[in-house]
Design a protein around this motif. Structure first.
Motif, PDB file in Angstrom:
ATOM      1  N   GLY A 178       0.818  -1.207   0.000  1.00  0.00           N
ATOM      2  CA  GLY A 178       0.000   0.000   0.000  1.00  0.00           C
ATOM      3  C   GLY A 178       0.852   1.257   0.000  1.00  0.00           C
ATOM      4  N   ARG A 179       1.873   1.279   0.842  1.00  0.00           N
ATOM      5  CA  ARG A 179       2.766   2.438   0.886  1.00  0.00           C
ATOM      6  C   ARG A 179       3.535   2.574  -0.428  1.00  0.00           C
ATOM      7  NH1 ARG A 179       5.138   6.111   4.127  1.00  0.00           N
ATOM      8  NH2 ARG A 179       7.325   6.618   3.791  1.00  0.00           N
ATOM      9  N   ASP A 180       3.948   1.445  -1.013  1.00  0.00           N
ATOM     10  CA  ASP A 180       4.656   1.490  -2.299  1.00  0.00           C
ATOM     11  C   ASP A 180       3.784   2.113  -3.384  1.00  0.00           C
ATOM     12  OD1 ASP A 180       6.885   0.304  -1.183  1.00  0.00           O
ATOM     13  OD2 ASP A 180       6.413  -1.715  -1.920  1.00  0.00           O
ATOM     14  N   ILE A 181       2.502   1.734  -3.401  1.00  0.00           N
ATOM     15  CA  ILE A 181       1.584   2.278  -4.404  1.00  0.00           C
ATOM     16  C   ILE A 181       1.370   3.772  -4.161  1.00  0.00           C
ATOM     17  CG2 ILE A 181      -0.770   2.218  -5.308  1.00  0.00           C
ATOM     18  CD1 ILE A 181       0.917  -0.172  -6.158  1.00  0.00           C
ATOM     19  N   ALA A 182       1.236   4.164  -2.896  1.00  0.00           N
ATOM     20  CA  ALA A 182       1.047   5.579  -2.563  1.00  0.00           C
ATOM     21  C   ALA A 182       2.270   6.397  -2.985  1.00  0.00           C
ATOM     22  CB  ALA A 182       0.781   5.741  -1.070  1.00  0.00           C
ATOM     23  N   GLN A 183       3.468   5.866  -2.742  1.00  0.00           N
ATOM     24  CA  GLN A 183       4.694   6.550  -3.160  1.00  0.00           C
ATOM     25  C   GLN A 183       4.762   6.663  -4.681  1.00  0.00           C
ATOM     26  OE1 GLN A 183       7.671   4.136  -1.125  1.00  0.00           O
ATOM     27  NE2 GLN A 183       8.055   5.803   0.311  1.00  0.00           N
ATOM     28  N   HIS A 184       4.346   5.594  -5.355  1.00  0.00           N
ATOM     29  CA  HIS A 184       4.327   5.607  -6.817  1.00  0.00           C
ATOM     30  C   HIS A 184       3.414   6.723  -7.323  1.00  0.00           C
ATOM     31  CE1 HIS A 184       3.983   4.061 -10.979  1.00  0.00           C
ATOM     32  NE2 HIS A 184       2.745   4.533 -10.866  1.00  0.00           N
ATOM     33  N   ILE A 185       2.228   6.848  -6.744  1.00  0.00           N
ATOM     34  CA  ILE A 185       1.271   7.876  -7.166  1.00  0.00           C
ATOM     35  C   ILE A 185       1.849   9.267  -6.922  1.00  0.00           C
ATOM     36  CG2 ILE A 185      -0.989   8.899  -6.660  1.00  0.00           C
ATOM     37  CD1 ILE A 185      -1.956   6.005  -6.080  1.00  0.00           C
ATOM     38  N   ALA A 186       2.536   9.443  -5.790  1.00  0.00           N
ATOM     39  CA  ALA A 186       3.159  10.732  -5.497  1.00  0.00           C
ATOM     40  C   ALA A 186       4.174  11.098  -6.572  1.00  0.00           C
ATOM     41  CB  ALA A 186       3.839  10.682  -4.126  1.00  0.00           C
ATOM     42  N   ALA A 187       4.932  10.115  -7.040  1.00  0.00           N
ATOM     43  CA  ALA A 187       6.000  10.373  -7.999  1.00  0.00           C
ATOM     44  C   ALA A 187       5.498  10.514  -9.439  1.00  0.00           C
ATOM     45  CB  ALA A 187       7.033   9.251  -7.935  1.00  0.00           C
TER      46      ALA A 187
END
Length: 275
Positions: A178-187
């Protein structure tokens, strides 16, 4: 002459974000009474609220809160990074995010019209902050996600509060993925979750541009349909979350990563200050 120290001026400036000269004048007027000086700055600031309405609020912060099955996020704007990094502005943001979570509101207009525990509206609270800080303060947008979620807040500069915030809703507890996906969206800033969410007129325009570009490049008519669809697919990989190449492994799509983790994204929000 009023009795106060340079430390008093510094503390008043940090608390109110008013200019040094204004802080000195307020302390002079209050006879060195710090609390009264704060009130003087507030009163003078309130008189200037309407004058600040047309100013641009391109600085600020993004903050989020998750407890139980509810996650909320908001973007609070101000005029300068000096105010954005100040304690008082960040305290205002904390009070707002706590109240947003308590009310579980997803509608900005309804939220700012609602009442705080002291009977004042959220907008009145923001106006008071506007006056105290001496800048236009604006609650630009809010987001609400119910159920399992992940949050990521990103500082673009070490001396500023988070400027980018992401909240992602999932079908079940997402864990580290979940955190990986959130970081991906931020980037990578996807605009849509799936391809079918892209408005038809936008897709049609991309097809038209792709065809005109291919014709200008001298591509043969027989090859145009395949070329156009290939370029539309390339566009989708830029704007659709599940079709993007995953930030941590470009050989996989986000959809593949989600399937491997047994997850599905139900919704997402990405806020960047001033955008």
């Amino acid at each position: 002459m009023a009795s106060y120290t340079a430390e008093d001026v510094k503390r008043l400036r940090e608390l109110t974000a008013a200019g040094m000269i204004d802080c000195k004048k307020a302390l002079d007027e209050s006879g060195g009474d710090f609390d009264k000086a704060v009130e003087i700055i507030r009163v003078k600031g309130l008189k200037g609220v309407t004058k600040r309405e047309g100013r641009t609020t391109s600085n600020g912060l993004v903050t989020a809160k998750s407890e139980g099955d509810v996650t909320v996020m908001l973007e609070l704007n101000c005029e300068t990074d000096f105010v954005a990094k100040g304690d008082r502005f960040q305290e205002v943001a904390k009070e707002l995010i706590d109240h947003l979570h308590a009310t579980k509101s997803g509608d900005l207009a309804a939220f700012v019209a609602g009442k705080l525990a002291n009977g004042k509206s959220v907008q009145e609270f923001i106006d008071e902050a506007n006056a105290t800080l001496g800048e236009k303060i604006e609650l630009r947008r809010i987001a609400l996600v119910s159920g399992p979620s992940a949050i990521y807040l990103h500082q673009t500069s070490a001396d500023l509060p988070p400027q980018v915030g992401v909240v992602v809703g999932f079908d079940k507890a997402p864990g580290e993925t979940g955190r990986d996906i959130a970081q991906h969206i931020a980037a990578f800033a996807p605009q849509y979750l799936t391809r079918d969410q892209v408005p038809a007129d936008i897709v049609e325009n991309e097809r038209r541009v792709a065809e005109e570009t291919a014709r200008n490049e001298g591509k043969p008519d027989a090859a145009l349909p395949k070329i156009v669809e290939g370029r539309v697919t390339g566009y989708m990989k830029e704007v659709v979350l599940v079709e993007q190449a995953f930030a941590k492994d470009q050989k996989k799509s986000v959809e593949t990563v989600l399937k491997e983790a047994g997850l599905a994204v139900s919704s997402f929000y990405r806020f960047r200050v001033g955008q």
